[in-house]
Design an enzyme around this catalytic site. Sequence first.
Site, mmCIF file in Angstrom:
data_model
loop_
_atom_site.group_PDB
_atom_site.id
_atom_site.type_symbol
_atom_site.label_atom_id
_atom_site.label_comp_id
_atom_site.label_asym_id
_atom_site.label_seq_id
_atom_site.Cartn_x
_atom_site.Cartn_y
_atom_site.Cartn_z
ATOM 1 N N ASN A 207 0.919 -1.453 0.021
ATOM 2 C CA ASN A 207 -0.049 -0.194 0.110
ATOM 3 C C ASN A 207 1.015 1.174 0.003
ATOM 4 O OD1 ASN A 207 0.666 0.630 2.884
ATOM 5 N ND2 ASN A 207 -0.358 -1.116 3.046
ATOM 6 N N PHE A 324 -4.577 3.956 14.844
ATOM 7 C CA PHE A 324 -4.936 4.902 13.674
ATOM 8 C C PHE A 324 -6.210 4.614 13.312
ATOM 9 C CE2 PHE A 324 -0.815 6.636 15.038
ATOM 10 C CZ PHE A 324 -0.755 7.834 14.536
ATOM 11 N N LYS A 338 -13.896 1.411 15.485
ATOM 12 C CA LYS A 338 -12.366 0.802 15.457
ATOM 13 C C LYS A 338 -11.741 0.838 16.903
ATOM 14 C CE LYS A 338 -11.351 1.317 10.642
ATOM 15 N NZ LYS A 338 -10.527 1.966 9.533
HETATM 16 N N1 CTP Z 1 -4.649 -2.497 11.840
HETATM 17 C C1 CTP Z 1 -3.804 -3.753 12.547
HETATM 18 N N2 CTP Z 1 -3.951 -4.937 11.920
HETATM 19 C C2 CTP Z 1 -4.626 -5.007 10.729
HETATM 20 C C3 CTP Z 1 -5.167 -3.762 10.079
HETATM 21 C C4 CTP Z 1 -5.088 -2.673 10.889
HETATM 22 O O1 CTP Z 1 -3.084 -3.593 13.447
HETATM 23 N N3 CTP Z 1 -4.710 -6.093 9.986
HETATM 24 C C5 CTP Z 1 -4.308 -1.490 12.696
HETATM 25 C C6 CTP Z 1 -3.631 -0.295 11.916
HETATM 26 O O2 CTP Z 1 -2.313 -0.358 12.346
HETATM 27 C C7 CTP Z 1 -4.317 0.921 12.554
HETATM 28 C C8 CTP Z 1 -5.732 0.324 12.905
HETATM 29 O O3 CTP Z 1 -5.527 -1.001 12.809
HETATM 30 O O4 CTP Z 1 -3.745 1.221 13.734
HETATM 31 C C9 CTP Z 1 -6.938 0.878 11.868
HETATM 32 O O5 CTP Z 1 -6.427 0.293 10.614
HETATM 33 P P1 CTP Z 1 -7.271 0.779 9.383
HETATM 34 O O6 CTP Z 1 -6.445 0.472 8.217
HETATM 35 O O7 CTP Z 1 -7.644 2.258 9.495
HETATM 36 O O8 CTP Z 1 -8.674 -0.058 9.513
HETATM 37 P P2 CTP Z 1 -8.876 -1.578 9.440
HETATM 38 O O9 CTP Z 1 -8.942 -2.106 10.709
HETATM 39 O O10 CTP Z 1 -7.753 -2.325 8.517
HETATM 40 O O11 CTP Z 1 -10.252 -1.724 8.845
HETATM 41 P P3 CTP Z 1 -10.951 -1.250 7.247
HETATM 42 O O12 CTP Z 1 -9.726 -1.430 6.579
HETATM 43 O O13 CTP Z 1 -11.874 -2.195 7.174
HETATM 44 O O14 CTP Z 1 -11.295 0.340 7.640
#
Ligand code: CTP
Length: 398
Positions: A207, A324, A338
């Site tokens: 990403n 975040f 979240k």
């Molecule tokens: N995060 C994590 N593990 C994952 C995905 C996300 O620990 N597999 C953590 C990220 O580091 C961040 C938080 O969760 O601190 C939110 O990440 P975000 O990408 O905003 O959300 P997701 O949980 O992935 O949900 P979505 O993509 O469905 O919005």
Amino acid sequence: MAKTIGIGICGGIAAYKIAELVSKLRKKEFEVIVMMTDAATRFIPPLTLRTLSGREVISDLWTETLEWKVQHVGIAEQLDLLVIAPATANFIAKMAHGLADDLLSTVVLANTAPVLVVPSMNTNMFENPVVQNNILTLQRLGYHFMDPDSGLLACGVSGKGRLPEVDDILTQILALMAPPQDLAGKKIMVNAGSTCEDIDPVRYITNRSTGKMGYALAREAIGRGAEVILVSGSTQLPVPPGVQFIPVRSAREMCAAMLAQQPGCDVIIGAAAVGDFRAAVAAEQKIKKADDGSGRVTLELVQNPDILKELSKSKEPGCIMVGFAAETENVLENALSKLAAKKLDLIVANDVTMEGAGFACDTNICTIIRNAADIRHLPKTSKESVAQAIWDRVVELL
Ligand code: CTP
């Protein structure tokens, strides 16, 4: 030994206020080396500053000195902090572009100590995007800035641009000379950067994250006295000095590394852009183009572990967990869910579609959320300043 502060005065009407600053710094037993641009000497006589600082004021690049050392290099080497106040639009532009055509600008380039810049100018000049871009360039390079005060300006208009109160500048100088050690003795783990999920030996899913936010958090925590473990996915950034650095590639590797380091952590911050999906099977050989004429290749994806959720299952009492939320719509609502789903203490939300926020840029526009009733919005600012604000909030909770 007394610390030495360089005070660089530029040609602005607020230059006269620096006399009081120099006097107050001397009373606090700092050595003060005053440097003035040519224009500054028209606003305040060097004699005033010479008398207050107890030293020769330096403004001419070509003065013959008895020392063998080149004058600007010799001065720069003595400084523990360099303050530019008032900083004019012109001088900020010179600093941002590396120009060195007078004594003060050459000292700025030769200097390796922290720099505090205190702009003061007409509101329209300050708000001009060219000036703002120069400020951002310098902030990105680690220069510290104080925001000008608002009020009636010498040019007759009312607005932002006044030099902050001398006592406020003094407080900021004292903070920079001795950063608060409010994270001393704390064990902190931060993850940062993007993860890579292999599809075959040559391809992977990743990403746009550059890791800047997580690295800024790690640097700030080191400065505030913490022991910092930085678990990092892919980035192009230099490893911050002083961190325990654990490089990882995939989300599962990142998760395993963090679970192993979790015991004893006082704070865990998830700033990494963790890939939510990976190929169900990473092919051992390079996947070939479809030769059945369909023009399609199907890749089965499976979900990765949610690292913060995994960590919160074994969260130790007293440990603060921060996540975040990168959102493109319904920012607060999604961030709050979240926060609850991942059992976090704080969540830092940002709308990644806004200009100046989110991935691959040097600024961020964030909201720090404790719960639905405790939501603090931050202005658009450098990722360094966001990191400071996040640690300030964490310290309140610790
Ligand atoms: N995060 C994590 N593990 C994952 C995905 C996300 O620990 N597999 C953590 C990220 O580091 C961040 C938080 O969760 O601190 C939110 O990440 P975000 O990408 O905003 O959300 P997701 O949980 O992935 O949900 P979505 O993509 O469905 O919005």
